[in-house]
Scaffold this active site. Structure first.
Site, PDB file in Angstrom:
ATOM      1  N   SER A   1       4.954   2.100   7.932  1.00  0.00           N
ATOM      2  CA  SER A   1       4.573   1.040   7.011  1.00  0.00           C
ATOM      3  C   SER A   1       5.757   0.591   6.162  1.00  0.00           C
ATOM      4  CB  SER A   1       3.464   1.513   6.073  1.00  0.00           C
ATOM      5  OG  SER A   1       2.211   1.293   6.624  1.00  0.00           O
TER       6      SER A   1
ATOM      7  N   ASP B   1       0.018  -7.590   1.290  1.00  0.00           N
ATOM      8  CA  ASP B   1       0.535  -6.229   1.487  1.00  0.00           C
ATOM      9  C   ASP B   1       2.059  -6.201   1.453  1.00  0.00           C
ATOM     10  OD1 ASP B   1       0.220  -3.507   1.720  1.00  0.00           O
ATOM     11  OD2 ASP B   1       0.124  -3.523   3.907  1.00  0.00           O
TER      12      ASP B   1
ATOM     13  N   HIS C   1       0.809  -1.214   0.000  1.00  0.00           N
ATOM     14  CA  HIS C   1       0.000   0.000   0.000  1.00  0.00           C
ATOM     15  C   HIS C   1       0.846   1.269   0.000  1.00  0.00           C
ATOM     16  CE1 HIS C   1       0.407  -0.241   4.533  1.00  0.00           C
ATOM     17  NE2 HIS C   1       0.507   1.062   4.380  1.00  0.00           N
TER      18      HIS C   1
END
Length: 395
Positions: free
Chosen positions: A235, A158, A128
């Site tokens: 992230s 992901d 993402h």
């Protein structure tokens, strides 16, 4: 039915979240060997690295971990040109700020983290963070900046692989997430809220957290849970053990909760990365059903509200079969209760998903089920999960 977590309860951790949307999101024993080579069993060409038993050398082993691994942790700046006129999804959906109309064409920018796994310049991050990006810039701790090429992304786990071209690149050592135990030290390095090379510590709070437990039912990951602080911008950054080995990729936190963060196990990430590197994509086995874990409460509800009766109090209830899916082609129907796959009992939806994920696209999967008080055996040939830009509840 008791499930309360939803995608909106999770906060994705890179400001690059605007590209994907859809879901929010110890120390090791002193007997550790003095040297540990990066794992290559998955085929990913991880750099060979000497990992010393840091706990035996310095009481402040965290400092040693940061000095050892920090140079290989990168900031990822990603941008994407958007032509449609919509409210600012990042400000509105995930942080509760007032939405505002944007120009018909604008550039969305996001920041995340990543880490270099080999001297060839391949690095891992979250899908993402870079999915749909027009440009990707990778910034090293030493100030060097590189243009990043996205080798591939896999939305179901992901995981993404990005490549840079450079000399004398620092690399991380990869650990073994299968050996993790609750209570071990956990260290994160990343770029939360633009604060580069931020270090946080905690412990491994749990392993094997299913996607349904985390609240991201469309993911094919059994997450590591940690209380090490994970914030927007983390992230794609590494979760490390006390020896400085990467054991996970940080990906999500539950909004409103404290000390509950989740990481993708590095063993899973390596398997996905190898497929992305060699094939450019990942094929996940797929049946095409919507399902619910059967329990006494659900059984009572179904028997009150449907024309058929459910005899079982355990298994997986098929609420819907996707038209033209492998399940439909094999003859599965809504109302069926799956009790076994390949002879192994299926007690809940997580059991079923694991069995499907461990199968092969194009192979055979023997399913035992109950239909109208009859026991049936059906052979299903899993297909490849359809690639979509948006999340799906299908399995």
């Amino acid at each position: 039915m008791k499930k309360t977590l939803t995608y909106l309860s999770l906060l994705l951790l890179g400001t690059g979240v605007t590209f994907s949307g859809g879901y929010l999101l110890a120390a090791r024993n002193s007997s550790l060997a003095a040297e540990s080579n990066s794992r290559t069993s998955s085929g990913v060409l991880a750099a060979t690295s000497t990992t010393k038993s840091l706990l035996n050398q310095d009481s402040n082993f965290i400092t040693n971990v940061v000095e050892q691994v920090g140079p290989a942790v990168v900031r990822i700046n990603a941008s994407r040109t958007v032509n449609s006129q919509f409210p600012d999804a990042f400000n509105d959906r995930f942080f509760g700020l007032p939405s505002r109309e944007q120009p018909a064409q604008r550039v969305e920018q996001g920041t995340g983290s990543g880490f270099i796994i080999n001297k060839e310049g391949q690095l891992l991050t979250n899908a993402h963070v870079v999915d749909g990006a027009d440009t990707v810039e990778v910034v090293l701790k030493d100030g060097r900046r590189f243009e990043g090429k996205v080798i591939g992304t896999d939305s179901l786990t992901d995981v993404a692989v990005v490549k840079i071209e450079g000399d004398n690149l620092p690399t991380v050592a990869l650990g073994d997430s299968e050996q993790l135990r609750s209570g071990e030290w956990a260290i994160t390095i990343g770029n939360p809220l633009g604060l580069d090379n931020t270090v946080t510590t905690g412990i491994i709070s749990g392993t094997g957290r299913s996607s349904s437990q985390v609240g991201v039912e469309d993911k094919r990951v059994e997450f590591i849970q940690t209380d090490a602080a994970i914030n927007p911008g983390n992230s794609g950054g590494p979760l490390l053990n006390a020896s400085g080995e990467v054991i996970g990729i940080n990906t999500a936190v539950i909004q409103g909760a404290q000390g509950i963060g989740f990481s993708i196990p590095i063993n899973t990430a390596q398997q996905i990365a190898q497929q992305l590197i060699t094939k450019g994509k990942v094929e996940h086995p797929y049946l095409g059903i919507q399902m619910m874990t059967l329990n006494p409460e659900l059984k009572e509800q179904l028997n009150r509200g449907t024309d058929f009766r459910i005899e079982d109090s355990e298994g997986v209830f098929i609420s819907r079969v996707v038209p033209n899916s492998p399940a439909a082609q094999a003859g599965l129907r809504g109302g069926d209760v799956i009790t076994k796959i390949e002879g192994k009992p299926i007690k809940n939806a997580d059991d079923l998903q694991k069995s499907v994920q461990n199968s092969q696209v194009g192979g055979n999967l023997q399913i035992e089920l109950r239909r109208d008080r009859q026991d049936l055996q059906i052979t299903v040939t899993p297909g490849a999960f359809p690639v979509r830009r948006h999340s799906s509840a299908n399995r």
